[in-house]
Design a protein around this motif. Structure first.
Motif, PDB file in Angstrom:
ATOM      1  N   MET A   1      -5.652 -13.189  -4.807  1.00 30.80           N
ATOM      2  CA  MET A   1      -6.256 -11.857  -4.815  1.00 30.80           C
ATOM      3  C   MET A   1      -6.532 -11.384  -3.385  1.00 30.80           C
ATOM      4  SD  MET A   1      -9.346 -11.187  -7.450  1.00 30.80           S
ATOM      5  CE  MET A   1      -8.732 -11.672  -9.032  1.00 30.80           C
ATOM      6  N   ALA A   2      -7.124 -12.294  -2.577  1.00 35.81           N
ATOM      7  CA  ALA A   2      -7.437 -11.966  -1.189  1.00 35.81           C
ATOM      8  C   ALA A   2      -6.170 -11.689  -0.389  1.00 35.81           C
ATOM      9  CB  ALA A   2      -8.234 -13.107  -0.551  1.00 35.81           C
ATOM     10  N   SER A   3      -5.119 -12.471  -0.643  1.00 38.32           N
ATOM     11  CA  SER A   3      -3.854 -12.282   0.073  1.00 38.32           C
ATOM     12  C   SER A   3      -3.257 -10.909  -0.211  1.00 38.32           C
ATOM     13  CB  SER A   3      -2.856 -13.379  -0.331  1.00 38.32           C
ATOM     14  OG  SER A   3      -3.330 -14.645   0.062  1.00 38.32           O
ATOM     15  N   ARG A   4      -3.363 -10.473  -1.453  1.00 39.70           N
ATOM     16  CA  ARG A   4      -2.855  -9.143  -1.795  1.00 39.70           C
ATOM     17  C   ARG A   4      -3.691  -8.055  -1.143  1.00 39.70           C
ATOM     18  NH1 ARG A   4      -1.267  -9.760  -8.240  1.00 39.70           N
ATOM     19  NH2 ARG A   4       0.484 -11.182  -7.898  1.00 39.70           N
ATOM     20  N   LEU A   5      -4.977  -8.315  -1.014  1.00 43.02           N
ATOM     21  CA  LEU A   5      -5.845  -7.329  -0.369  1.00 43.02           C
ATOM     22  C   LEU A   5      -5.530  -7.232   1.121  1.00 43.02           C
ATOM     23  CD1 LEU A   5      -8.142  -5.340  -0.791  1.00 43.02           C
ATOM     24  CD2 LEU A   5      -9.767  -7.196  -0.412  1.00 43.02           C
ATOM     25  N   VAL A   6      -5.120  -8.361   1.726  1.00 44.41           N
ATOM     26  CA  VAL A   6      -4.740  -8.367   3.145  1.00 44.41           C
ATOM     27  C   VAL A   6      -3.613  -7.374   3.395  1.00 44.41           C
ATOM     28  CG1 VAL A   6      -3.590  -9.726   4.932  1.00 44.41           C
ATOM     29  CG2 VAL A   6      -5.530 -10.684   3.719  1.00 44.41           C
ATOM     30  N   VAL A   7      -2.671  -7.303   2.457  1.00 37.95           N
ATOM     31  CA  VAL A   7      -1.551  -6.367   2.588  1.00 37.95           C
ATOM     32  C   VAL A   7      -2.069  -4.937   2.620  1.00 37.95           C
ATOM     33  CG1 VAL A   7       0.554  -5.498   1.517  1.00 37.95           C
ATOM     34  CG2 VAL A   7       0.045  -7.949   1.452  1.00 37.95           C
ATOM     35  N   SER A   8      -3.020  -4.623   1.739  1.00 38.27           N
ATOM     36  CA  SER A   8      -3.605  -3.280   1.709  1.00 38.27           C
ATOM     37  C   SER A   8      -4.377  -2.980   2.978  1.00 38.27           C
ATOM     38  CB  SER A   8      -4.543  -3.143   0.498  1.00 38.27           C
ATOM     39  OG  SER A   8      -3.848  -3.332  -0.712  1.00 38.27           O
ATOM     40  N   VAL A   9      -5.081  -3.999   3.491  1.00 34.90           N
ATOM     41  CA  VAL A   9      -5.845  -3.840   4.727  1.00 34.90           C
ATOM     42  C   VAL A   9      -4.908  -3.560   5.893  1.00 34.90           C
ATOM     43  CG1 VAL A   9      -7.216  -5.089   6.435  1.00 34.90           C
ATOM     44  CG2 VAL A   9      -7.857  -5.188   4.033  1.00 34.90           C
ATOM     45  N   GLY A  10      -3.771  -4.272   5.922  1.00 31.82           N
ATOM     46  CA  GLY A  10      -2.793  -4.044   6.983  1.00 31.82           C
ATOM     47  C   GLY A  10      -2.311  -2.615   7.000  1.00 31.82           C
ATOM     48  N   SER A  11      -2.131  -2.048   5.827  1.00 28.82           N
ATOM     49  CA  SER A  11      -1.706  -0.647   5.730  1.00 28.82           C
ATOM     50  C   SER A  11      -2.789   0.279   6.257  1.00 28.82           C
ATOM     51  CB  SER A  11      -1.383  -0.310   4.270  1.00 28.82           C
ATOM     52  OG  SER A  11      -1.035   1.047   4.136  1.00 28.82           O
ATOM     53  N   SER A  12      -4.047  -0.025   5.938  1.00 22.65           N
ATOM     54  CA  SER A  12      -5.174   0.794   6.419  1.00 22.65           C
ATOM     55  C   SER A  12      -5.302   0.709   7.933  1.00 22.65           C
ATOM     56  CB  SER A  12      -6.478   0.331   5.763  1.00 22.65           C
ATOM     57  OG  SER A  12      -6.422   0.473   4.366  1.00 22.65           O
ATOM     58  N   MET A  13      -5.055  -0.471   8.492  1.00 18.80           N
ATOM     59  CA  MET A  13      -5.136  -0.655   9.938  1.00 18.80           C
ATOM     60  C   MET A  13      -4.112   0.213  10.657  1.00 18.80           C
ATOM     61  SD  MET A  13      -5.678  -4.769  10.138  1.00 18.80           S
ATOM     62  CE  MET A  13      -5.029  -4.849  11.796  1.00 18.80           C
ATOM     63  N   LYS A  14      -2.901   0.250  10.133  1.00 20.33           N
ATOM     64  CA  LYS A  14      -1.847   1.055  10.757  1.00 20.33           C
ATOM     65  C   LYS A  14      -2.215   2.529  10.749  1.00 20.33           C
ATOM     66  CE  LYS A  14       1.924  -2.104   9.578  1.00 20.33           C
ATOM     67  NZ  LYS A  14       3.125  -2.304   8.740  1.00 20.33           N
ATOM     68  N   THR A  15      -2.831   2.971   9.662  1.00 24.08           N
ATOM     69  CA  THR A  15      -3.228   4.377   9.555  1.00 24.08           C
ATOM     70  C   THR A  15      -4.219   4.748  10.645  1.00 24.08           C
ATOM     71  OG1 THR A  15      -2.928   4.313   7.158  1.00 24.08           O
ATOM     72  CG2 THR A  15      -4.241   6.117   8.041  1.00 24.08           C
ATOM     73  N   VAL A  16      -5.208   3.887  10.866  1.00 27.79           N
ATOM     74  CA  VAL A  16      -6.227   4.184  11.869  1.00 27.79           C
ATOM     75  C   VAL A  16      -5.674   4.025  13.273  1.00 27.79           C
ATOM     76  CG1 VAL A  16      -8.469   3.494  12.777  1.00 27.79           C
ATOM     77  CG2 VAL A  16      -8.094   3.525  10.323  1.00 27.79           C
ATOM     78  N   THR A  17      -4.820   3.034  13.478  1.00 24.91           N
ATOM     79  CA  THR A  17      -4.245   2.805  14.801  1.00 24.91           C
ATOM     80  C   THR A  17      -3.460   4.015  15.284  1.00 24.91           C
ATOM     81  OG1 THR A  17      -4.096   0.442  14.327  1.00 24.91           O
ATOM     82  CG2 THR A  17      -2.803   1.259  16.168  1.00 24.91           C
ATOM     83  N   LYS A  18      -2.754   4.681  14.378  1.00 22.28           N
ATOM     84  CA  LYS A  18      -1.962   5.860  14.745  1.00 22.28           C
ATOM     85  C   LYS A  18      -2.837   6.994  15.258  1.00 22.28           C
ATOM     86  CE  LYS A  18       1.971   5.092  11.650  1.00 22.28           C
ATOM     87  NZ  LYS A  18       2.688   5.594  10.453  1.00 22.28           N
ATOM     88  N   THR A  19      -4.046   7.107  14.718  1.00 27.52           N
ATOM     89  CA  THR A  19      -4.928   8.208  15.110  1.00 27.52           C
ATOM     90  C   THR A  19      -5.888   7.807  16.223  1.00 27.52           C
ATOM     91  OG1 THR A  19      -6.548   7.582  13.413  1.00 27.52           O
ATOM     92  CG2 THR A  19      -4.854   9.157  12.790  1.00 27.52           C
ATOM     93  N   SER A  20      -5.844   6.531  16.619  1.00 29.93           N
ATOM     94  CA  SER A  20      -6.781   6.045  17.623  1.00 29.93           C
ATOM     95  C   SER A  20      -6.313   6.387  19.024  1.00 29.93           C
ATOM     96  CB  SER A  20      -6.942   4.536  17.483  1.00 29.93           C
ATOM     97  OG  SER A  20      -7.812   4.037  18.461  1.00 29.93           O
ATOM     98  N   ARG A  21      -7.258   6.366  19.953  1.00 31.19           N
ATOM     99  CA  ARG A  21      -6.912   6.599  21.343  1.00 31.19           C
ATOM    100  C   ARG A  21      -6.140   5.402  21.887  1.00 31.19           C
ATOM    101  NH1 ARG A  21     -11.816   7.562  20.387  1.00 31.19           N
ATOM    102  NH2 ARG A  21     -12.622   5.743  21.470  1.00 31.19           N
ATOM    103  N   THR A  22      -5.521   5.581  23.041  1.00 32.20           N
ATOM    104  CA  THR A  22      -4.680   4.521  23.606  1.00 32.20           C
ATOM    105  C   THR A  22      -5.311   3.878  24.832  1.00 32.20           C
ATOM    106  OG1 THR A  22      -3.494   6.162  24.944  1.00 32.20           O
ATOM    107  CG2 THR A  22      -2.557   5.585  22.801  1.00 32.20           C
TER     108      THR A  22
END
Length: 334
Positions: A71-92
């Motif tokens: 269950m946790a491993s599957r949630l990690v995949v979802s978290v990875g997707s959320s991280m990419k979303t925020v990284t794109k909008t984050s400052r550099t």
């Protein structure tokens, strides 16, 4: 040609049927292999309502634990997707969201999530193995995690809002003290979004980035004067180098925001041909003419050539002591 009697033919057929019944009826029951449940092989995917996990083991307890890990491993995949979303909008810039330490720790934290509301959806025993399918209600899990998140968010925000009541050095101290909580809050915000995509984690992460940026801004806007006597130069030079590595600005200006006074009490001796320097170094840190910290660090230096070399060796021991405890703790701890 010899013909069989009708009686003989009937007896032969009966014997054949009896033999085939033994082979087809009894033998397969002993040789039949245990089959893995299809619901385990084709486990359901996560959806908007539930998170699933399947587990297999020789005990029910271990099978449940394996299901929770899945269950946790599957949630990690979802978290990875959320991280990419925020990284794109984050400052550099260098202090922008999701530095490598946060990315690395985030997956570990997700694996440690306690699914307190997990329920067994299906279970079966095949041979020596137990098969279990578990599910978690997303909404219930989200609400539980949101309560924890609200507490830490309120704590770091309250601390940040209180900065205006303190001088620059105290502000840096407060922010660095709550930095671990800020990191945790950022990670929790991403996990919440992975559980419920409607949760606006981006706005929280940007706010936390502002908190972290303020540490660098304060250091850039602050100047530190390290004041000492010529005999203490070895200690001062090493300390200045450490301050520079932590992005503090050093100045000889009497109007510096922060003043660090170094005062050494030195005792020289000779033992078995070695010059020995025992030094008690007092670091007094002042901000806005107020003492922020006052620390004494004891060090010992040895040299086979001179007192000067022994004193220089003691300064190396002094710097190692600061590194071991951390520069920030030495500067800020009273």
């Amino acid at each position: 040609m010899k013909y069989l009697s009708k009686k003989t033919i009937i007896s032969t057929i009966a014997a054949s049927l009896l033999f085939s019944g033994c082979v087809g009826g009894l033998m397969p029951q002993k040789q039949q292999k245990a089959k893995t449940p299809m619901w385990y092989i084709d486990a359901p995917s996560n959806n908007n309502n539930f998170i699933y996990g399947e587990g297999k083991a020789t005990t029910v307890k271990e099978a449940k634990n394996n299901a929770l890990n899945a269950m946790a491993s599957r949630l990690v995949v979802s978290v990875g997707s959320s991280m990419k979303t925020v990284t794109k909008t984050s400052r550099t810039d260098t202090s922008s969201s999701y530095s490598k330490d946060i990315q690395k720790d985030l997956q570990v934290d997700v694996q440690k999530i306690k699914f307190t509301n997990a329920k067994v959806e299906k279970s079966d025993q095949v041979g020596d193995n137990f098969y279990i399918l578990m599910k978690v209600n997303r909404e219930i899990l989200f609400n539980n995690k949101k309560k924890d998140f609200d507490i830490i968010d309120k704590s770091v925000t309250s601390k940040f809002d209180s900065l205006k009541n303190y001088g620059k050095l105290e502000q840096i101290h407060i922010l660095q003290e709550i930095y671990p909580k800020i990191r945790d809050a950022k990670k929790q915000a991403v996990v919440l979004n992975a559980l419920n995509n409607s949760f606006d984690h981006g706005s929280y992460v940007k706010r936390y980035d502002i908190y972290i940026d303020q540490i660098y801004n304060l250091k850039n806007d602050s100047t530190i004067e390290v004041r000492t006597n010529s005999k203490d130069r070895y200690f001062a030079d090493g300390l200045i180098d450490m301050l520079n590595q932590q992005q503090y600005k050093i100045s000889n200006n009497d109007n510096s925001d922060i003043l660090i006074k170094i005062n050494n009490k030195i005792k020289y001796s000779i033992a078995r041909g070695w010059n020995i320097a025992k030094v008690a170094t007092t670091l007094s840190v002042l901000s806005n003419n107020k003492i922020v910290s006052n620390r004494t660090i004891t060090s010992v230096g040895r040299s086979s050539t001179s007192k000067e070399s022994a004193l220089e060796n003691a300064s190396t021991s002094f710097l190692k002591s600061i590194k071991k405890e951390s520069l920030d703790k030495v500067i800020f701890s009273k």
